[in-house]
Design a protein around this motif. Structure first.
Motif, mmCIF file in Angstrom:
data_model
loop_
_atom_site.group_PDB
_atom_site.id
_atom_site.type_symbol
_atom_site.label_atom_id
_atom_site.label_comp_id
_atom_site.label_asym_id
_atom_site.label_seq_id
_atom_site.Cartn_x
_atom_site.Cartn_y
_atom_site.Cartn_z
ATOM 1 N N ALA A 325 0.865 -1.347 0.043
ATOM 2 C CA ALA A 325 -0.059 0.117 0.201
ATOM 3 C C ALA A 325 0.879 1.332 -0.006
ATOM 4 O O ALA A 325 0.345 2.238 -0.631
ATOM 5 N N TYR A 326 1.952 1.107 0.567
ATOM 6 C CA TYR A 326 3.100 2.252 0.581
ATOM 7 C C TYR A 326 3.985 2.303 -0.531
ATOM 8 O O TYR A 326 4.198 3.203 -1.217
ATOM 9 N N THR A 327 4.605 1.181 -0.867
ATOM 10 C CA THR A 327 5.385 1.200 -2.128
ATOM 11 C C THR A 327 4.866 1.375 -3.482
ATOM 12 O O THR A 327 5.545 1.908 -4.269
ATOM 13 N N GLU A 328 3.526 0.979 -3.477
ATOM 14 C CA GLU A 328 2.722 1.189 -4.824
ATOM 15 C C GLU A 328 2.185 2.436 -5.032
ATOM 16 O O GLU A 328 1.433 2.370 -6.020
ATOM 17 N N THR A 329 2.033 3.419 -3.891
ATOM 18 C CA THR A 329 1.480 4.564 -3.977
ATOM 19 C C THR A 329 2.591 5.687 -3.849
ATOM 20 O O THR A 329 3.631 5.468 -3.642
ATOM 21 N N LYS A 330 2.259 6.943 -4.526
ATOM 22 C CA LYS A 330 3.138 8.215 -4.425
ATOM 23 C C LYS A 330 2.732 9.122 -3.306
ATOM 24 O O LYS A 330 1.708 9.111 -2.997
ATOM 25 N N GLN A 331 3.497 9.981 -3.012
ATOM 26 C CA GLN A 331 3.372 11.051 -2.010
ATOM 27 C C GLN A 331 1.787 11.896 -2.470
ATOM 28 O O GLN A 331 1.679 12.153 -3.496
ATOM 29 N N GLY A 332 0.969 12.013 -1.506
ATOM 30 C CA GLY A 332 -0.436 12.579 -1.531
ATOM 31 C C GLY A 332 -1.528 11.849 -2.022
ATOM 32 O O GLY A 332 -2.346 12.184 -2.077
ATOM 33 N N GLU A 333 -1.002 10.644 -2.625
ATOM 34 C CA GLU A 333 -1.986 9.691 -3.452
ATOM 35 C C GLU A 333 -3.166 9.134 -2.170
ATOM 36 O O GLU A 333 -2.470 8.952 -1.287
ATOM 37 N N ILE A 334 -4.137 8.918 -2.590
ATOM 38 C CA ILE A 334 -5.169 8.125 -1.842
ATOM 39 C C ILE A 334 -4.639 6.743 -1.868
ATOM 40 O O ILE A 334 -4.357 6.215 -2.851
ATOM 41 N N ILE A 335 -4.585 5.819 -0.647
ATOM 42 C CA ILE A 335 -4.185 4.774 -0.696
ATOM 43 C C ILE A 335 -5.344 3.781 -0.769
ATOM 44 O O ILE A 335 -6.192 3.886 0.133
ATOM 45 N N PRO A 336 -5.458 3.133 -1.968
ATOM 46 C CA PRO A 336 -6.741 2.297 -2.045
ATOM 47 C C PRO A 336 -6.898 1.039 -1.314
ATOM 48 O O PRO A 336 -5.673 0.564 -0.752
ATOM 49 N N PHE A 337 -7.977 0.703 -0.747
ATOM 50 C CA PHE A 337 -8.092 -0.289 -0.039
ATOM 51 C C PHE A 337 -7.810 -1.834 -0.715
ATOM 52 O O PHE A 337 -7.390 -2.799 -0.144
ATOM 53 N N GLU A 338 -7.820 -1.609 -2.061
ATOM 54 C CA GLU A 338 -7.516 -2.684 -2.808
ATOM 55 C C GLU A 338 -6.157 -3.037 -2.545
ATOM 56 O O GLU A 338 -5.668 -4.472 -2.568
ATOM 57 N N LEU A 339 -5.262 -2.266 -2.232
ATOM 58 C CA LEU A 339 -3.715 -2.343 -1.751
ATOM 59 C C LEU A 339 -3.703 -2.690 -0.349
ATOM 60 O O LEU A 339 -2.874 -3.434 0.203
ATOM 61 N N ALA A 340 -4.468 -1.941 0.441
ATOM 62 C CA ALA A 340 -4.576 -2.139 1.854
ATOM 63 C C ALA A 340 -4.787 -3.515 2.360
ATOM 64 O O ALA A 340 -4.086 -3.862 3.274
ATOM 65 N N LYS A 341 -5.692 -4.237 1.593
ATOM 66 C CA LYS A 341 -5.903 -5.550 2.058
ATOM 67 C C LYS A 341 -4.685 -6.481 1.799
ATOM 68 O O LYS A 341 -4.731 -7.644 2.282
ATOM 69 N N ASP A 342 -3.675 -6.180 1.198
ATOM 70 C CA ASP A 342 -2.429 -6.892 1.078
ATOM 71 C C ASP A 342 -1.507 -6.741 2.136
ATOM 72 O O ASP A 342 -0.160 -7.021 1.971
ATOM 73 N N ILE A 343 -1.785 -6.282 3.334
ATOM 74 C CA ILE A 343 -1.151 -6.032 4.562
ATOM 75 C C ILE A 343 -0.439 -7.585 4.791
ATOM 76 O O ILE A 343 -1.135 -8.291 4.811
ATOM 77 N N ARG A 344 0.904 -7.446 5.398
ATOM 78 C CA ARG A 344 1.587 -8.374 5.792
ATOM 79 C C ARG A 344 0.777 -9.123 6.924
ATOM 80 O O ARG A 344 0.261 -8.288 7.798
ATOM 81 N N ALA A 345 0.612 -10.378 7.154
ATOM 82 C CA ALA A 345 0.019 -11.241 8.447
ATOM 83 C C ALA A 345 0.898 -10.786 9.697
ATOM 84 O O ALA A 345 2.154 -10.621 9.624
ATOM 85 N N PHE A 346 0.248 -10.659 10.476
ATOM 86 C CA PHE A 346 0.865 -10.250 11.899
ATOM 87 C C PHE A 346 1.318 -11.243 12.441
ATOM 88 O O PHE A 346 0.977 -12.547 12.569
#
Ligand SMILES: [Zn+2]
Length: 346
Positions: A325-346
């Protein structure tokens, strides 16, 4: 068919033509309204003197009560104001049915119909909610249509508007500011995790985290909110708070984060750190009502708290920097939840 309660009423019974006590009964009934099957509480009278197949009746008065109950059930199902809620909005401003209709530029019978028989469509419902929640907007309406009211009526309405603004107080104003920043995110989408901003829930979630995480400062809280929404989206397909997050140097940062930290019900203190930077320290809110958080919400919050409780701000920022979600977006862009759901498992 489930029976809920029994009340007896003495009357001239039309079934057996005698004066006696009939039972008032309530059962779950179904009716189709605008293509939806709605379940509602139906009241009817029962005559114990009559045959099994013809022992119930509904006088005209009960027919009306039942129709109103059915329509209110449909309204609740669709998130529309019920007839009672419309009455209470009107009462809060001391308006008659005709006054409120005039104030909104509607036909004079419109409110009367919504309180008795018709179901308002969504556009009308939205306008009524604006009247409920935004007395300053009501003042605008009154000024636009002042010629429709007598001078005395205008003064009465203005007095009610001022009372309402004052009773809402500072909390009302801080919430309005944040709501204003989220006006453009008024539909469920990939930006808000298919959840509309819910300030009550947001406040409860923040206080819940602060109860369990000592030394909670703003940077860490912002990341924990993002992980809460991301994990909820990953697990349940919807976010918890409805916040929209942008890519910032320090990780995900919610739109409106300054207003958010000013919310009147949050316990935020400005404190100086060892290098004299000013930092916002978040404490739990006394008497916060957590019932707005569902069991699923709490479960998600608990997982996020368990994962990050011992992280300092720098550690959680660096951890988030590794997320897609961070590496695939640029400064100031909205972070899409489509990427947010790929968070690493805790
Ligand atoms: Zn009878």
């Amino acid at each position: 068919m489930s029976m809920k309660k029994i009340k007896k009423i003495e009357m001239n019974c039309p079934i057996c033509n005698q004066t006696h006590e009939v039972e008032e009964r309530v059962r779950d009934a179904k009716v189709t309204i605008k293509d939806d099957v709605v379940t509602y509480k139906e009241k009817y009278y029962y005559c114990s003197n009559a045959d099994e197949d013809e022992n119930e009746f509904e006088p005209a008065m009960l027919v009306n009560v039942n129709l109103l109950n059915a329509r209110n059930a449909y309204r609740r199902m669709h998130g529309l104001l019920t007839s009672d809620e419309i009455v209470s909005i009107r009462d809060a401003y001391g308006l008659s049915q005709v006054d409120l209709a005039r104030l909104l530029g509607w036909g004079e019978a419109t409110i009367s119909r919504y309180e008795s028989k018709a179901i308002q469509d969504e556009a009308y419902d939205t306008m009524l909610r604006i009247v409920k929640d935004n007395p300053l907007q009501v003042l605008d309406f009154l000024n636009q249509r002042s010629e429709l009211f007598s001078e005395q009526k205008r003064d009465e309405i203005r007095t009610k508007i001022v009372e309402k603004v004052e009773s809402f107080g500072k909390e009302y104003l801080t919430r309005r500011t944040l709501e204003g920043e989220y006006a453009v995110y008024g539909i469920p989408s990939d930006s808000n995790g298919f959840t509309l901003l819910n300030i009550d829930k947001l406040e409860a979630a923040i206080s819940y985290i602060a109860e369990k995480v000592s030394n909670l400062f703003k940077v860490k809280l912002m990341k924990m909110l993002w992980y809460t929404d991301a994990l909820s989206y990953k697990t349940h397909g919807h976010a918890v708070t409805g916040l929209v997050y942008k890519h910032d140097e320090m990780g995900a940062l919610p739109v409106g984060h300054y207003s958010l930290m000013n919310l009147e019900r949050l316990e935020v203190k400005e404190e100086s750190s060892y290098n004299y930077d000013s930092m916002l320290h978040i404490y739990p809110t006394a008497n916060m009502n957590y019932s707005i958080l569902s069991n699923d919400d709490r479960d998600i919050l608990d997982q996020v708290i368990k994962q990050f409780t011992n992280f300092n701000a720098k550690e959680i920022v660096e951890y988030m920097h590794q997320e897609t979600a961070y590496t695939e977006t640029k400064q100031g862009e909205i972070i899409p939840f489509e990427l947010a759901k790929d968070i690493r498992a805790f």
